[in-house]
Design a protein around this motif. Structure first.
Motif, mmCIF file in Angstrom:
data_model
loop_
_atom_site.group_PDB
_atom_site.id
_atom_site.type_symbol
_atom_site.label_atom_id
_atom_site.label_comp_id
_atom_site.label_asym_id
_atom_site.label_seq_id
_atom_site.Cartn_x
_atom_site.Cartn_y
_atom_site.Cartn_z
ATOM 1 N N LEU A 36 0.740 -0.821 -0.182
ATOM 2 C CA LEU A 36 -0.063 -0.438 -0.104
ATOM 3 C C LEU A 36 0.729 1.442 0.409
ATOM 4 N N LEU A 37 0.397 1.707 -1.046
ATOM 5 C CA LEU A 37 1.496 3.031 -1.139
ATOM 6 C C LEU A 37 0.385 4.382 -0.077
ATOM 7 N N LEU A 38 0.686 4.810 0.227
ATOM 8 C CA LEU A 38 -0.142 6.475 1.223
ATOM 9 C C LEU A 38 0.288 7.497 0.641
ATOM 10 N N ALA A 39 -1.110 8.147 0.290
ATOM 11 C CA ALA A 39 -0.308 9.688 -0.540
ATOM 12 C C ALA A 39 0.292 10.369 0.756
ATOM 13 N N PRO A 40 0.993 11.375 0.471
ATOM 14 C CA PRO A 40 1.749 12.252 1.227
ATOM 15 C C PRO A 40 0.907 12.716 2.272
ATOM 16 N N LYS A 41 0.893 13.561 2.807
ATOM 17 C CA LYS A 41 -0.247 13.956 4.196
ATOM 18 C C LYS A 41 -0.083 16.060 4.340
ATOM 19 N N SER A 42 0.264 16.371 2.953
ATOM 20 C CA SER A 42 -0.767 17.412 2.301
ATOM 21 C C SER A 42 -1.873 17.388 0.951
ATOM 22 N N THR A 43 -2.042 15.763 1.274
ATOM 23 C CA THR A 43 -3.317 15.780 0.218
ATOM 24 C C THR A 43 -4.380 14.586 1.410
ATOM 25 N N GLU A 44 -4.108 15.001 2.518
ATOM 26 C CA GLU A 44 -5.425 14.799 3.747
ATOM 27 C C GLU A 44 -6.560 15.943 3.330
ATOM 28 N N GLU A 55 -13.292 15.390 -2.976
ATOM 29 C CA GLU A 55 -12.699 16.999 -2.279
ATOM 30 C C GLU A 55 -11.109 16.022 -2.114
ATOM 31 N N VAL A 56 -10.648 14.256 -1.823
ATOM 32 C CA VAL A 56 -10.065 13.941 -2.160
ATOM 33 C C VAL A 56 -8.965 13.974 -2.935
ATOM 34 N N TYR A 112 -6.927 7.073 15.847
ATOM 35 C CA TYR A 112 -5.160 6.983 15.991
ATOM 36 C C TYR A 112 -5.338 6.447 17.220
ATOM 37 N N ASN A 113 -6.239 6.581 18.679
ATOM 38 C CA ASN A 113 -5.432 5.147 19.573
ATOM 39 C C ASN A 113 -6.594 3.812 19.634
ATOM 40 N N ASN A 114 -7.550 4.451 18.941
ATOM 41 C CA ASN A 114 -9.039 3.869 19.994
ATOM 42 C C ASN A 114 -9.467 2.688 18.574
ATOM 43 N N GLY A 115 -8.498 2.001 17.404
ATOM 44 C CA GLY A 115 -9.813 1.564 16.677
ATOM 45 C C GLY A 115 -10.127 1.779 15.605
ATOM 46 N N CYS A 116 -10.762 0.277 15.862
ATOM 47 C CA CYS A 116 -12.353 1.372 14.273
ATOM 48 C C CYS A 116 -13.748 1.085 14.530
ATOM 49 N N THR A 117 -14.062 2.194 14.312
ATOM 50 C CA THR A 117 -15.803 2.081 15.071
ATOM 51 C C THR A 117 -16.772 3.445 13.837
ATOM 52 N N TYR A 118 -18.002 3.073 14.067
ATOM 53 C CA TYR A 118 -18.877 3.675 12.970
ATOM 54 C C TYR A 118 -19.580 4.509 13.508
ATOM 55 N N CYS A 119 -19.682 6.045 12.775
ATOM 56 C CA CYS A 119 -20.397 7.189 12.781
ATOM 57 C C CYS A 119 -21.269 7.664 11.692
ATOM 58 N N ASN A 120 -21.683 8.679 12.057
ATOM 59 C CA ASN A 120 -22.959 8.755 10.793
ATOM 60 C C ASN A 120 -21.946 10.099 9.659
ATOM 61 N N LYS A 121 -22.148 9.242 8.125
ATOM 62 C CA LYS A 121 -21.232 9.706 7.043
ATOM 63 C C LYS A 121 -21.596 11.228 7.404
ATOM 64 N N ALA A 122 -22.824 11.991 7.307
ATOM 65 C CA ALA A 122 -22.986 13.542 7.717
ATOM 66 C C ALA A 122 -21.095 14.188 8.309
ATOM 67 N N ASN A 123 -20.386 13.423 9.499
ATOM 68 C CA ASN A 123 -20.126 13.940 10.277
ATOM 69 C C ASN A 123 -18.529 14.383 9.465
ATOM 70 N N PRO A 124 -18.190 15.349 9.427
ATOM 71 C CA PRO A 124 -16.380 15.691 8.333
ATOM 72 C C PRO A 124 -15.207 15.082 8.750
ATOM 73 N N LEU A 125 -14.658 14.423 8.954
ATOM 74 C CA LEU A 125 -13.127 13.830 9.102
ATOM 75 C C LEU A 125 -12.270 13.492 8.606
ATOM 76 N N ARG A 126 -11.133 13.075 8.800
ATOM 77 C CA ARG A 126 -9.728 13.100 7.886
ATOM 78 C C ARG A 126 -10.202 12.465 6.891
ATOM 79 N N VAL A 127 -9.705 12.183 5.477
ATOM 80 C CA VAL A 127 -9.483 11.217 4.720
ATOM 81 C C VAL A 127 -8.762 11.391 3.936
ATOM 82 N N ARG A 128 -7.156 10.140 4.059
ATOM 83 C CA ARG A 128 -6.568 9.577 3.482
ATOM 84 C C ARG A 128 -6.030 8.694 2.028
ATOM 85 N N ALA A 129 -5.902 9.444 1.058
ATOM 86 C CA ALA A 129 -6.016 8.558 0.153
ATOM 87 C C ALA A 129 -4.123 7.217 -0.260
#
Length: 135
Positions: A36-44, A55-56, A112-129
Motif C-alpha cells: 500500500l502506498l500512502l499519499a502525502p499528508k499534504s493531500t489529506e 475532495e480527496v 489513531y488510539n482507539n481502533g475502529c468504530t462507525y458514525c454518521n456519514k455527515a460528520n466531517p473527518l479526515r481522509v487519506r488516499a
C-alpha cells in the motif's frame, strides 16, 4: 477516483506499507510483493463520507497526482497502516471506505488510539488516499 472497496482488494495480503511525502521520501519493508502506498499528508482533507470523496480527488489533482490511481482505504487497510506507520497520521479520526451494513447513514472510521468504530456519514473527518503497488 478509483473505488477499490471490492472484495478483490480488501482481502489481499500486503507485504509492506510504502509511505510518501513529509520530506521523508518513500520506503518499502520487503521486496517482490504487494504494498500500500500512502499519499502525502499534504493531500489529506476533512470532509463528510461519500462514495466518491471528491475532495480527496481534488487535493490529489492539485498536487499533481492522478486521482484514478488512488482510493480511500477499507477499514482493514487503514488499521494496517495505523499499526505499522502511526507517525504518518495525525492523532484524529479518519474515514474508511467501508460502510456500516446495519445502518446506511453510517460508515466506519479509524481513530489513531482507539481502533475502529462507525458514525454518521455527515460528520466531517479526515481522509487519506492509498494506492496499491507491486514491487
Amino acid at each position: 477516483m478509483t473505488n477499490y472497496n471490492s472484495s478483490n482488494i480488501k482481502t489481499l495480503e500486503f507485504d509492506a506499507l510504502i509511505i510518501g511525502g513529509g520530506g521523508s521520501g518513500m520506503r518499502a519493508q520487503k521486496e517482490n510483493g504487494l504494498a500500500l502506498l500512502l499519499a502525502p499528508k499534504s493531500t489529506e482533507v476533512k470532509c463528510p463520507w461519500t462514495k466518491e470523496f471528491p475532495e480527496v480527488s481534488q487535493a490529489l489533482k492539485e498536487q499533481g497526482f492522478n486521482p484514478s490511481q488512488w482510493f480511500v482505504p477499507t477499514k482493514e487497510q487503514l488499521r494496517l497502516a495505523y499499526q505499522n506507520i502511526p507517525n504518518e497520521f495525525s492523532a484524529t479520526d479518519y474515514w474508511s471506505s467501508t460502510e456500516f451494513s446495519a445502518n446506511v447513514t453510517h460508515a466506519y472510521f479509524v481513530y489513531y488510539n482507539n481502533g475502529c468504530t462507525y458514525c454518521n456519514k455527515a460528520n466531517p473527518l479526515r481522509v487519506r488516499a492509498f494506492r496499491c503497488v507491486t514491487y
